[in-house]
Design an enzyme around this catalytic site. Structure first.
Site, PDB file in Angstrom:
ATOM      1  CG  HIS A  21      -1.052   1.153   7.248  1.00  0.00           C
ATOM      2  ND1 HIS A  21       0.001   0.539   8.425  1.00  0.00           N
ATOM      3  CD2 HIS A  21       0.018   1.615   6.229  1.00  0.00           C
ATOM      4  CE1 HIS A  21       1.231   1.565   8.416  1.00  0.00           C
ATOM      5  NE2 HIS A  21       1.577   1.979   7.125  1.00  0.00           N
ATOM      6  CD  GLU A  22      -1.142   2.592   2.816  1.00  0.00           C
ATOM      7  OE1 GLU A  22      -0.378   3.504   2.605  1.00  0.00           O
ATOM      8  OE2 GLU A  22      -0.442   1.211   3.185  1.00  0.00           O
ATOM      9  N   GLY A  59       1.059  -1.157   0.071  1.00  0.00           N
ATOM     10  CA  GLY A  59      -0.330   0.056  -0.176  1.00  0.00           C
ATOM     11  C   GLY A  59       0.707   0.972  -0.078  1.00  0.00           C
ATOM     12  CD  GLN A  77       3.109   5.383   2.829  1.00  0.00           C
ATOM     13  OE1 GLN A  77       2.085   5.083   2.081  1.00  0.00           O
ATOM     14  NE2 GLN A  77       3.610   5.369   3.801  1.00  0.00           N
ATOM     15  CG  HIS A  84      -0.208   6.558   5.838  1.00  0.00           C
ATOM     16  ND1 HIS A  84       1.560   7.586   5.838  1.00  0.00           N
ATOM     17  CD2 HIS A  84       0.634   5.666   5.289  1.00  0.00           C
ATOM     18  CE1 HIS A  84       1.963   6.489   6.291  1.00  0.00           C
ATOM     19  NE2 HIS A  84       1.613   4.851   5.827  1.00  0.00           N
ATOM     20  CB  CYS A 138       4.922   2.695   8.097  1.00  0.00           C
ATOM     21  SG  CYS A 138       4.819   3.963   7.012  1.00  0.00           S
ATOM     22  CG  LEU A 139       6.609   1.244   1.805  1.00  0.00           C
ATOM     23  CD1 LEU A 139       6.040   1.396   0.205  1.00  0.00           C
ATOM     24  CD2 LEU A 139       7.704  -0.468   1.530  1.00  0.00           C
TER      25      LEU A 139
END
Length: 196
Positions: free
Chosen positions: A147-148, A45, A50, A151, A105-106
């Site tokens: 999760h996304e 995701g 991000q 963000h 998380c990226l």
């Protein structure tokens, strides 16, 4: 095109995203670039903040989870085809008893922690062609979306940890902000010293 992923500590990750119109500049190219960026970093995701854009847009492709032997056949099948663009999403309902799952998380590389979330959600959103949908997701699909979605609300998974866990991670998170970490994808570090 692969874009740099914004690291922990950048103010854009704390901004509540703005809704966008179908006429948003180069939207289709942006979505394609987000998929390229996510795949390059082996993510499932990626949200617009991000990559530095405070807008209500995220993408998911949970198919890598479909190879998890611990999941039942129904879950694996659902995840194998779960690739979607979410524009201007709104989670309208979260249901069930919270369950724990290890998340990463990226934007926060090398940190993984158990996070508790509700197992079932209903979400209203527009797809990449700006068709409106209202759908219900469960299990890992719901978790990836939550999760996304966090963000675009300016929330990170580390915010959901206990105060003790947060204190224990403080040094690691500071190092991520400064770029004192090895990653094998392009990142932008908010506190990195120039000329490194």
């Amino acid at each position: 095109m692969i874009l740099p992923i914004v690291a922990y500590g950048d103010p854009v990750l704390r901004v509540k995203g703005e809704e966008i119109e179908a006429s948003y500049k180069d939207l289709q190219t942006l979505i394609d670039n987000m998929f390229d960026t996510m795949y390059n970093a082996y993510g499932v995701g990626l949200a617009a903040p991000q990559i530095g854009l405070p807008i209500r847009l995220f993408i998911v492709d949970a198919s890598p989870f479909s190879e998890d032997e611990d999941l039942d056949e129904k879950d694996r099948e659902q995840l194998s085809e779960f690739k979607q663009v979410f524009i201007n999403p709104k989670i309208t309902k979260e249901e069930g008893d919270e369950w724990s799952f290890n998340e990463g998380c990226l934007s926060i590389p090398d940190i993984r922690e158990d996070v508790r979330r509700k197992p079932k959600i209903t979400i209203s959103y527009y797809d990449r062609e700006f068709n409106h949908h209202e759908e219900t997701y469960e299990g890992l699909a719901a978790r990836v979306i939550q999760h996304e979605y966090d963000h675009i609300e300016g929330v990170l998974f580390t915010d959901k940890l206990s105060s003790l866990k947060k204190r224990l991670l403080k040094g690691k998170l500071a190092n991520i902000s400064k770029g004192k970490i090895k990653v094998d994808y392009k990142m932008r570090f908010p506190l990195a010293k120039k000329g490194r």
